[in-house]
Design a protein around this motif. Sequence first.
Motif, PDB file in Angstrom:
ATOM      1  N   TYR A   1      10.183  15.605 -21.891  1.00 52.04           N
ATOM      2  CA  TYR A   1      10.416  16.280 -20.615  1.00 52.04           C
ATOM      3  C   TYR A   1      11.261  15.364 -19.739  1.00 52.04           C
ATOM      4  CZ  TYR A   1       6.303  18.975 -22.094  1.00 52.04           C
ATOM      5  OH  TYR A   1       5.411  19.741 -22.802  1.00 52.04           O
ATOM      6  N   VAL A   2      12.186  15.951 -19.033  1.00 52.77           N
ATOM      7  CA  VAL A   2      12.963  15.226 -18.033  1.00 52.77           C
ATOM      8  C   VAL A   2      12.722  15.901 -16.688  1.00 52.77           C
ATOM      9  CG1 VAL A   2      15.248  14.480 -17.275  1.00 52.77           C
ATOM     10  CG2 VAL A   2      14.709  14.572 -19.726  1.00 52.77           C
ATOM     11  N   PHE A   3      12.211  15.127 -15.735  1.00 54.28           N
ATOM     12  CA  PHE A   3      11.889  15.666 -14.414  1.00 54.28           C
ATOM     13  C   PHE A   3      12.726  14.980 -13.344  1.00 54.28           C
ATOM     14  CE2 PHE A   3       7.786  16.477 -16.607  1.00 54.28           C
ATOM     15  CZ  PHE A   3       7.707  17.851 -16.382  1.00 54.28           C
ATOM     16  N   GLU A   4      13.115  15.751 -12.357  1.00 53.33           N
ATOM     17  CA  GLU A   4      13.760  15.217 -11.154  1.00 53.33           C
ATOM     18  C   GLU A   4      12.715  15.207 -10.049  1.00 53.33           C
ATOM     19  OE1 GLU A   4      17.050  13.535  -9.439  1.00 53.33           O
ATOM     20  OE2 GLU A   4      17.370  14.729 -11.247  1.00 53.33           O
ATOM     21  N   LEU A   5      12.497  14.044  -9.437  1.00 55.49           N
ATOM     22  CA  LEU A   5      11.458  13.906  -8.423  1.00 55.49           C
ATOM     23  C   LEU A   5      12.078  13.542  -7.086  1.00 55.49           C
ATOM     24  CD1 LEU A   5      10.085  13.088 -11.292  1.00 55.49           C
ATOM     25  CD2 LEU A   5       8.244  12.228  -9.859  1.00 55.49           C
ATOM     26  N   ALA A   6      11.650  14.228  -6.047  1.00 54.49           N
ATOM     27  CA  ALA A   6      12.104  13.920  -4.693  1.00 54.49           C
ATOM     28  C   ALA A   6      11.163  12.908  -4.047  1.00 54.49           C
ATOM     29  CB  ALA A   6      12.160  15.196  -3.855  1.00 54.49           C
ATOM     30  N   LYS A   7      11.697  12.161  -3.116  1.00 55.68           N
ATOM     31  CA  LYS A   7      10.870  11.196  -2.393  1.00 55.68           C
ATOM     32  C   LYS A   7       9.806  11.938  -1.582  1.00 55.68           C
ATOM     33  CE  LYS A   7      11.134   7.295   0.811  1.00 55.68           C
ATOM     34  NZ  LYS A   7      12.032   6.460   1.648  1.00 55.68           N
ATOM     35  N   PRO A   8       8.535  11.565  -1.735  1.00 57.20           N
ATOM     36  CA  PRO A   8       7.482  12.275  -0.991  1.00 57.20           C
ATOM     37  C   PRO A   8       7.607  12.059   0.514  1.00 57.20           C
ATOM     38  CG  PRO A   8       6.584  10.359  -2.122  1.00 57.20           C
ATOM     39  CD  PRO A   8       7.990  10.515  -2.608  1.00 57.20           C
ATOM     40  N   GLY A   9       7.275  13.083   1.274  1.00 48.51           N
ATOM     41  CA  GLY A   9       7.336  12.991   2.724  1.00 48.51           C
ATOM     42  C   GLY A   9       6.049  12.460   3.318  1.00 48.51           C
ATOM     43  N   ALA A  10       6.048  12.301   4.618  1.00 51.90           N
ATOM     44  CA  ALA A  10       4.878  11.763   5.314  1.00 51.90           C
ATOM     45  C   ALA A  10       3.661  12.658   5.114  1.00 51.90           C
ATOM     46  CB  ALA A  10       5.191  11.595   6.801  1.00 51.90           C
ATOM     47  N   MET A  11       3.837  13.970   5.137  1.00 51.77           N
ATOM     48  CA  MET A  11       2.698  14.875   4.963  1.00 51.77           C
ATOM     49  C   MET A  11       2.117  14.774   3.554  1.00 51.77           C
ATOM     50  SD  MET A  11       1.888  16.262   7.748  1.00 51.77           S
ATOM     51  CE  MET A  11       0.784  17.533   7.123  1.00 51.77           C
TER      52      MET A  11
ATOM     53  N   PRO B   1      -4.357  12.950  -0.129  1.00 53.15           N
ATOM     54  CA  PRO B   1      -5.786  12.665   0.044  1.00 53.15           C
ATOM     55  C   PRO B   1      -6.670  13.898   0.072  1.00 53.15           C
ATOM     56  CG  PRO B   1      -4.542  12.027   2.018  1.00 53.15           C
ATOM     57  CD  PRO B   1      -3.567  12.511   1.008  1.00 53.15           C
ATOM     58  N   PHE B   2      -6.148  15.044   0.527  1.00 53.90           N
ATOM     59  CA  PHE B   2      -7.018  16.196   0.771  1.00 53.90           C
ATOM     60  C   PHE B   2      -6.699  17.420  -0.092  1.00 53.90           C
ATOM     61  CE2 PHE B   2      -6.739  13.810   4.814  1.00 53.90           C
ATOM     62  CZ  PHE B   2      -8.059  13.393   4.881  1.00 53.90           C
ATOM     63  N   ALA B   3      -5.441  17.569  -0.526  1.00 54.70           N
ATOM     64  CA  ALA B   3      -5.073  18.754  -1.304  1.00 54.70           C
ATOM     65  C   ALA B   3      -3.953  18.402  -2.279  1.00 54.70           C
ATOM     66  CB  ALA B   3      -4.631  19.883  -0.370  1.00 54.70           C
ATOM     67  N   PRO B   4      -4.243  17.573  -3.295  1.00 59.39           N
ATOM     68  CA  PRO B   4      -3.172  17.118  -4.194  1.00 59.39           C
ATOM     69  C   PRO B   4      -2.470  18.251  -4.938  1.00 59.39           C
ATOM     70  CG  PRO B   4      -5.353  16.478  -5.012  1.00 59.39           C
ATOM     71  CD  PRO B   4      -5.535  16.958  -3.624  1.00 59.39           C
TER      72      PRO B   4
ATOM     73  N   HIS C   1       0.834  -1.209   0.000  1.00 58.45           N
ATOM     74  CA  HIS C   1       0.000   0.000   0.000  1.00 58.45           C
ATOM     75  C   HIS C   1       0.865   1.254   0.000  1.00 58.45           C
ATOM     76  CE1 HIS C   1      -3.912  -1.887   0.306  1.00 58.45           C
ATOM     77  NE2 HIS C   1      -3.533  -2.598   1.344  1.00 58.45           N
ATOM     78  N   HIS C   2       1.965   1.230   0.755  1.00 59.60           N
ATOM     79  CA  HIS C   2       2.865   2.375   0.790  1.00 59.60           C
ATOM     80  C   HIS C   2       3.428   2.653  -0.599  1.00 59.60           C
ATOM     81  CE1 HIS C   2       6.928   4.205   1.315  1.00 59.60           C
ATOM     82  NE2 HIS C   2       6.260   5.008   2.114  1.00 59.60           N
ATOM     83  N   GLU C   3       3.807   1.591  -1.326  1.00 57.99           N
ATOM     84  CA  GLU C   3       4.325   1.768  -2.679  1.00 57.99           C
ATOM     85  C   GLU C   3       3.301   2.470  -3.565  1.00 57.99           C
ATOM     86  OE1 GLU C   3       7.420  -0.051  -4.387  1.00 57.99           O
ATOM     87  OE2 GLU C   3       7.966   0.794  -2.451  1.00 57.99           O
ATOM     88  N   LYS C   4       2.048   2.077  -3.454  1.00 60.47           N
ATOM     89  CA  LYS C   4       1.006   2.698  -4.287  1.00 60.47           C
ATOM     90  C   LYS C   4       0.803   4.166  -3.902  1.00 60.47           C
ATOM     91  CE  LYS C   4       0.111  -0.525  -7.043  1.00 60.47           C
ATOM     92  NZ  LYS C   4       0.861  -0.364  -8.300  1.00 60.47           N
ATOM     93  N   LEU C   5       0.831   4.456  -2.614  1.00 64.27           N
ATOM     94  CA  LEU C   5       0.676   5.846  -2.187  1.00 64.27           C
ATOM     95  C   LEU C   5       1.844   6.698  -2.671  1.00 64.27           C
ATOM     96  CD1 LEU C   5      -0.632   5.333   1.468  1.00 64.27           C
ATOM     97  CD2 LEU C   5      -1.967   5.887  -0.581  1.00 64.27           C
ATOM     98  N   VAL C   6       3.058   6.144  -2.627  1.00 65.85           N
ATOM     99  CA  VAL C   6       4.231   6.865  -3.116  1.00 65.85           C
ATOM    100  C   VAL C   6       4.122   7.082  -4.625  1.00 65.85           C
ATOM    101  CG1 VAL C   6       6.724   6.711  -3.488  1.00 65.85           C
ATOM    102  CG2 VAL C   6       5.758   6.143  -1.253  1.00 65.85           C
TER     103      VAL C   6
END
Length: 555
Positions: free
Chosen positions: A517-527, A534-537, A402-407
């Motif tokens: 396009y080439v994007f650099e993505l940071a690992k999402p945090g807990a917030m 879930p509330f403000a994508p 589930h964590h993988e899907k949320l990430v």
Amino acid sequence: MSTNRQKVPWHLVFLVLGALIGPGSVLLSGRDRWDGVIGDYLIQSNKLVGLSDWLQDSGWWLLWGLMRGLAWLVHHAGVDYWITLKIVIAAIMGWIAWETFRLAKDVFRMDEVQACWAAALTLVFPGYVLFHASCHVGVGLFLVFALLGYRMTLGAGPWRMAAGLVLIGLSFQMNSNLVLVPALELARWVLAGRTDRADRKRFLGLLAVAVAGYFFWKLVVGTGGVYSEAGYNHIVWPVDMASIKKLLVTSVLWASWLPLLLLGPVVWLACRAGFPRGPAEAAATARQQLLAGLLLCGAAVLAYIAAGKAAPFFVPTVFGTGGSVYATFAMEFRPGNFFSGLASPQIRHTILLGPMLSISMVAACIYVARRFPSARIAPAAALSLMLGVTWVHQSGWALWAHHEKLVQGALDQSVVNALKKLPPPPDGASILIERRQPQLQKDWTGTLETNFMLYEAYGRAAWIADTVFAPTGPSHGIALALLEENKAGFLRWAPKKDIRIFHIADDFTDSRCTAGYVFELAKPGAMDLLWRMPFAPASVAPATLVSSSRQCPKV
């Protein structure tokens, strides 16, 4: 063996935790996945005729009705599509757990504590990560109908039985229920230890309803469009060595879920070795429960074996790894690569296995507790120990999945938020998005999801796009070649309206332009995972643009 004297109601503790891990994770999800984005696109863009091409052509009329009702709520009552749908999905997951409880209690004759454990294990069944994609609402609902319908046929009233048979008939929109429903009755025979004429008549009646319902949906209703042309669900007949090998390998891969039955009993037997042994109890009923559970596990996967499809828990390298038919759930251990990565959409094939495997786990622990007791540890405590260990192990896989899907959802949203800050690409362009991001166990965002991300950013479906991941994905050149091949296939089928809808490319007219396009993505945090998605994508931090390009042929 009574389990009602334990001081701490561990079964209730783990049931609540299971609800937080399973349905709770789906409620935290901020984005749809896989083919679910088709429904999201059709309802957001109000192109509801596409629901018929998508769902009626696939023979899922009940899901079509659900989506039409949801579309009405979105456009007339102002409800949010994804929030409403994921509440429905979470409710279906809870309903599956409730039907597991009732099956364990009413058919397997477990007490309420044992049945509660079965429901708690179902809530954290790893395969139910599939519910992060709304396209799997149907399989969940059809499983509920099969279990609820069968339970209603156990009642004495004729109207109750008739209603149960109707639900069973509706459940055969999922073909695999054809095997499960008669197997439920056979399991009841195993648990009863005897049958009489009334039991045999009842079985033949259920079998007749099953066959009639299956052929009604298969032949009378049928499938159309790309679903009738894709060759789905063709049975693999053992007519040559290649087909025999495929059936055998598929069976072995499905058997990889069975070791989950053993962890709790093995831990108990290891603990018991240090204590005096108590007198063994009669375990005939527990043996019957275990046999009936294994029968239902086999029935849950038999239809998929017959079609040569597998979604195993783990795959030794000797059988090959990857994300196609033999997609698996277990973590990829590097560098040994003994297990392959997180499951692809093929994990939907585990939908029936969850309740049956959970009940079998409880039955295995009951049998071992009775057959191998300890003089110092009460049977209820032994059972709680085994089931607690089993639940913790299984919930660990579920949490990770589930964590993988949320990430994945948060990373996708960061790309959408970045695209919104950029001018739209040329109409009719082929677009390749390269993402440099923290490596997940299974990096996969296909054409459908990429096209939908562009629609979210620009409000149009005018491009054919794909996503490549660096450094684990294919090279840039290979990715471009695959994208052009995908576009060529789309153009061959373009006159068919369902193909345009399935690709989320209704407005696409090939301009022979390309964009990248080439994007650099940071690992999402807990917030990001617990609040923003879930509330403000829109508040998720946008990905960083590294480079972009666009090219059109000179006129």
